[in-house]
Scaffold this motif. Structure first.
Motif, PDB file in Angstrom:
ATOM      1  N   GLU A  67       0.805  -1.230   0.000  1.00 42.71           N
ATOM      2  CA  GLU A  67       0.000   0.000   0.000  1.00 42.71           C
ATOM      3  C   GLU A  67       0.832   1.271   0.000  1.00 42.71           C
ATOM      4  N   ARG A  68       2.004   1.226   0.596  1.00 41.39           N
ATOM      5  CA  ARG A  68       2.788   2.456   0.727  1.00 41.39           C
ATOM      6  C   ARG A  68       3.398   2.926  -0.597  1.00 41.39           C
ATOM      7  N   LEU A  69       3.354   2.090  -1.640  1.00 42.52           N
ATOM      8  CA  LEU A  69       3.834   2.522  -2.949  1.00 42.52           C
ATOM      9  C   LEU A  69       2.738   3.316  -3.656  1.00 42.52           C
ATOM     10  N   SER A  70       3.118   4.375  -4.337  1.00 45.54           N
ATOM     11  CA  SER A  70       2.170   5.199  -5.084  1.00 45.54           C
ATOM     12  C   SER A  70       2.027   4.637  -6.505  1.00 45.54           C
ATOM     13  N   GLU A  71       0.809   4.247  -6.842  1.00 45.86           N
ATOM     14  CA  GLU A  71       0.581   3.685  -8.174  1.00 45.86           C
ATOM     15  C   GLU A  71       0.940   4.690  -9.267  1.00 45.86           C
ATOM     16  N   GLN A  72       0.518   5.918  -9.129  1.00 50.78           N
ATOM     17  CA  GLN A  72       0.787   6.914 -10.163  1.00 50.78           C
ATOM     18  C   GLN A  72       2.278   7.178 -10.308  1.00 50.78           C
ATOM     19  N   ALA A  77       7.152   6.293 -13.456  1.00 50.90           N
ATOM     20  CA  ALA A  77       8.541   5.834 -13.545  1.00 50.90           C
ATOM     21  C   ALA A  77       8.676   4.781 -14.642  1.00 50.90           C
ATOM     22  N   LEU A  78       7.703   3.876 -14.760  1.00 53.24           N
ATOM     23  CA  LEU A  78       7.729   2.862 -15.814  1.00 53.24           C
ATOM     24  C   LEU A  78       7.655   3.511 -17.191  1.00 53.24           C
ATOM     25  N   ALA A  79       6.772   4.485 -17.379  1.00 51.81           N
ATOM     26  CA  ALA A  79       6.656   5.186 -18.661  1.00 51.81           C
ATOM     27  C   ALA A  79       7.979   5.850 -19.030  1.00 51.81           C
ATOM     28  N   ARG A  80       8.636   6.466 -18.036  1.00 50.90           N
ATOM     29  CA  ARG A  80       9.915   7.122 -18.283  1.00 50.90           C
ATOM     30  C   ARG A  80      10.984   6.100 -18.660  1.00 50.90           C
ATOM     31  N   LEU A  81      11.063   5.012 -17.911  1.00 52.51           N
ATOM     32  CA  LEU A  81      12.084   3.988 -18.161  1.00 52.51           C
ATOM     33  C   LEU A  81      11.919   3.337 -19.536  1.00 52.51           C
ATOM     34  N   LEU A  82      10.675   3.107 -19.938  1.00 60.80           N
ATOM     35  CA  LEU A  82      10.413   2.473 -21.234  1.00 60.80           C
ATOM     36  C   LEU A  82      10.373   3.470 -22.388  1.00 60.80           C
ATOM     37  N   GLY A  83      10.201   4.761 -22.063  1.00 61.32           N
ATOM     38  CA  GLY A  83      10.028   5.757 -23.123  1.00 61.32           C
ATOM     39  C   GLY A  83       8.733   5.546 -23.879  1.00 61.32           C
ATOM     40  N   ARG A  84       7.713   5.059 -23.174  1.00 66.99           N
ATOM     41  CA  ARG A  84       6.416   4.724 -23.770  1.00 66.99           C
ATOM     42  C   ARG A  84       5.281   5.316 -22.946  1.00 66.99           C
ATOM     43  N   ASP A  85       4.189   5.646 -23.619  1.00 62.39           N
ATOM     44  CA  ASP A  85       2.982   6.053 -22.920  1.00 62.39           C
ATOM     45  C   ASP A  85       2.379   4.842 -22.219  1.00 62.39           C
ATOM     46  N   CYS A  86       1.815   5.079 -21.036  1.00 61.84           N
ATOM     47  CA  CYS A  86       1.134   4.032 -20.269  1.00 61.84           C
ATOM     48  C   CYS A  86      -0.275   4.510 -19.918  1.00 61.84           C
ATOM     49  N   LEU A  87      -1.145   3.559 -19.640  1.00 58.50           N
ATOM     50  CA  LEU A  87      -2.516   3.861 -19.217  1.00 58.50           C
ATOM     51  C   LEU A  87      -2.775   3.228 -17.867  1.00 58.50           C
ATOM     52  N   LEU A  88      -3.557   3.930 -17.052  1.00 64.84           N
ATOM     53  CA  LEU A  88      -4.089   3.330 -15.856  1.00 64.84           C
ATOM     54  C   LEU A  88      -5.535   3.766 -15.704  1.00 64.84           C
ATOM     55  N   ALA A  89      -6.280   3.044 -14.883  1.00 61.36           N
ATOM     56  CA  ALA A  89      -7.693   3.351 -14.691  1.00 61.36           C
ATOM     57  C   ALA A  89      -7.838   4.711 -14.017  1.00 61.36           C
ATOM     58  N   ASP A  90      -8.903   5.408 -14.359  1.00 64.52           N
ATOM     59  CA  ASP A  90      -9.174   6.677 -13.690  1.00 64.52           C
ATOM     60  C   ASP A  90     -10.178   6.436 -12.571  1.00 64.52           C
ATOM     61  N   VAL A 150      -4.161  18.497 -17.406  1.00 62.38           N
ATOM     62  CA  VAL A 150      -2.827  17.929 -17.615  1.00 62.38           C
ATOM     63  C   VAL A 150      -2.088  18.201 -16.316  1.00 62.38           C
ATOM     64  N   ALA A 151      -1.586  17.133 -15.687  1.00 63.17           N
ATOM     65  CA  ALA A 151      -0.927  17.295 -14.398  1.00 63.17           C
ATOM     66  C   ALA A 151       0.358  16.497 -14.363  1.00 63.17           C
ATOM     67  N   PRO A 152       1.348  16.965 -13.616  1.00 62.47           N
ATOM     68  CA  PRO A 152       2.580  16.189 -13.457  1.00 62.47           C
ATOM     69  C   PRO A 152       2.449  15.159 -12.341  1.00 62.47           C
ATOM     70  N   VAL A 153       3.166  14.080 -12.489  1.00 67.95           N
ATOM     71  CA  VAL A 153       3.317  13.125 -11.383  1.00 67.95           C
ATOM     72  C   VAL A 153       4.676  13.411 -10.796  1.00 67.95           C
ATOM     73  N   LEU A 154       4.731  13.852  -9.580  1.00 71.39           N
ATOM     74  CA  LEU A 154       5.949  14.395  -8.991  1.00 71.39           C
ATOM     75  C   LEU A 154       7.072  13.387  -8.831  1.00 71.39           C
ATOM     76  N   ALA A 155       6.773  12.128  -8.619  1.00 74.94           N
ATOM     77  CA  ALA A 155       7.834  11.145  -8.348  1.00 74.94           C
ATOM     78  C   ALA A 155       8.309  10.437  -9.596  1.00 74.94           C
ATOM     79  N   ALA A 156       8.130  11.025 -10.758  1.00 70.31           N
ATOM     80  CA  ALA A 156       8.503  10.365 -12.005  1.00 70.31           C
ATOM     81  C   ALA A 156       9.970  10.605 -12.381  1.00 70.31           C
ATOM     82  N   ALA A 157      10.702  11.250 -11.526  1.00 74.66           N
ATOM     83  CA  ALA A 157      12.109  11.585 -11.842  1.00 74.66           C
ATOM     84  C   ALA A 157      12.983  10.380 -11.974  1.00 74.66           C
TER      85      ALA A 157
END
Length: 157
Positions: A67-72, A77-90, A150-157
């Motif tokens: 639970e302590r991990l942030s899904e977003q 981070a996965l999108a950045r590492l792969l250089g690909r767009d990702c989708l998740l449920a809203d 359009v919003a940033p995900v802060l931990a995507a660095a």
């Protein structure tokens, strides 16, 4: 308590996704097909990655995520590492509405046409969730992710 996450990726091979998942989650990732519950480390996350038809055809399920991990943050981070767009449920109940997470960490709501097939859900006809579309002016406005946002995900660095 643990969580189940379900994401989709725009065209990434499963053998590339597994190591990127491990880095994005900061955990050992065990593929579902080989995970032995008796020998599973307590800090491991079991994941399944497979191909479905249509757009964003790479599907990722992560089981037992702490639970302590942030899904977003993890999907960003996965999108950045792969250089690909990702989708998740809203946060709506609209099966065709998702959050598009770009490699730069931005998140925006999008819509797809969804077709149930024998091989799983097929997504097609991607379009932005926008107030210019009359279909987005009702249900979508109740979402935390309002049309045109359009919003940033802060931990995507």
């Amino acid at each position: 308590m643990t969580e189940l996450w379900n994401w989709r990726i725009d065209g990434a091979r499963p053998e590339v996704v597994y190591p990127a998942l491990a880095e994005a989650l900061g955990r050992v990732v065990m593929p579902l097909a080989v995970a032995d519950p008796v020998r599973l480390p307590a800090y491991a996350v079991v994941c399944d990655v497979w191909e479905a038809p249509g757009e964003f055809g790479t599907v990722v399920d992560c089981y037992g995520v702490p639970e302590r991990l942030s899904e977003q943050a993890c999907v960003a981070a996965l999108a950045r590492l792969l250089g690909r767009d990702c989708l998740l449920a809203d946060d709506t109940l609209d099966a065709g509405r998702h959050l598009l997470v770009a490699p730069d960490g931005t998140v925006r709501p999008v819509h797809f046409d969804v077709l149930e097939t024998d091989d799983g859900e097929e997504l097609s006809n991607r379009r932005l969730c926008t107030m210019a579309d009359p279909r987005c002016r009702g249900w979508c406005q109740r979402s935390r992710w309002a049309p045109d946002s359009v919003a940033p995900v802060l931990a995507a660095a």
